[in-house]
Enzyme design. Structure first.
Site, PDB file in Angstrom:
ATOM      1  CD  GLU A 268      12.577  25.913 -35.979  1.00  0.00           C
ATOM      2  OE1 GLU A 268      12.297  24.723 -36.234  1.00  0.00           O
ATOM      3  OE2 GLU A 268      13.495  26.534 -36.547  1.00  0.00           O
TER       4      GLU A 268
ATOM      5  NE  ARG B 247      12.432  18.111 -34.046  1.00  0.00           N
ATOM      6  CZ  ARG B 247      13.645  17.958 -34.542  1.00  0.00           C
ATOM      7  NH1 ARG B 247      14.576  17.326 -33.823  1.00  0.00           N
ATOM      8  NH2 ARG B 247      13.962  18.426 -35.731  1.00  0.00           N
TER       9      ARG B 247
ATOM     10  CE  LYS C 211      13.731  23.316 -41.519  1.00  0.00           C
ATOM     11  NZ  LYS C 211      13.330  22.738 -40.214  1.00  0.00           N
TER      12      LYS C 211
END
Length: 204
Positions: free
Chosen positions: A41, A45, A128
């Protein structure tokens, strides 16, 4: 199209990656795959995140996804860059709809019963649990799982190498997300491979 459960069961840990230099993308991905962690993943950011996804997607054996996907535009750019699954910190109808339209597996973030119920209404069963530690830890997820027997989770946020196995012992948990595998800075390929190899042996 792969299902999100296929992604979640590749290995017991999905590395959560914040990569600040595209030059680090390939060596990090190669080290993780060599250690047995193929689902990666890459969080959106950093300014170079899409470039990192594209580079990692070229690594043989890597199944690269995009994390911190906040809207449909993020999702489209990620898929165009080569992302094969999408991870979001929360759950919105917008992101769920965009994922369906793009035929890409989605792992949306949930932290409470209302989030899970909203996901079930949207036809989702895999989530999640985020931020895992701050949202109450293992006792919270154990309690949340009880009324939702069909739901499966990937706890992410605050999980460490020392605590991952405890999370994985929960029946509702298929894998965990972990940022401990790749520290910030210039990657130590040998250390990353060693961390990955150890993480890959954890029982899910």
């Amino acid at each position: 199209m792969a299902q999100i459960e296929d992604i979640m069961t590749i290995a017991p840990v999905i590395p959560v990656l914040i990569i600040n230099d595209p030059a680090h993308a390939r060596p990090v991905a190669e080290a993780l795959v060599a250690g047995g962690l193929r689902a990666l993943e890459v969080t959106l950011r950093t300014e170079c995140a899409l470039e990192v996804i594209a580079e990692m997607a070229r690594v043989e054996g890597a199944v690269v996804g995009a994390g911190t996907v906040l809207n449909g535009d993020d999702l489209k750019r990620s898929v165009d860059a080569g992302a094969r699954f999408i991870v979001s910190p929360g759950l919105t109808a917008n992101v769920a709809s965009a994922a369906r339209a793009a035929s890409v597996p989605l792992l949306p973030g949930t932290a409470n019963a209302s989030d899970i119920m909203r996901g079930l209404d949207l036809g989702l069963t895999h989530f999640k649990f985020f931020p895992a530690t701050a949202a109450g830890g293992i006792p919270a997820l154990r309690a949340l799982s009880a009324p939702f027997g069909q739901a499966r989770f990937c706890p992410t946020g605050g999980i460490k190498a020392e605590t991952a196995a405890d999370w994985l012992a929960l029946p509702s948990v298929l894998c965990v997300g972990g940022s401990w595998l790749v520290p910030a800075g210039t990657p130590d390929v040998a250390a990353i491979t060693a961390h990955a190899r150890k993480a890959a042996t954890l029982a899910a």
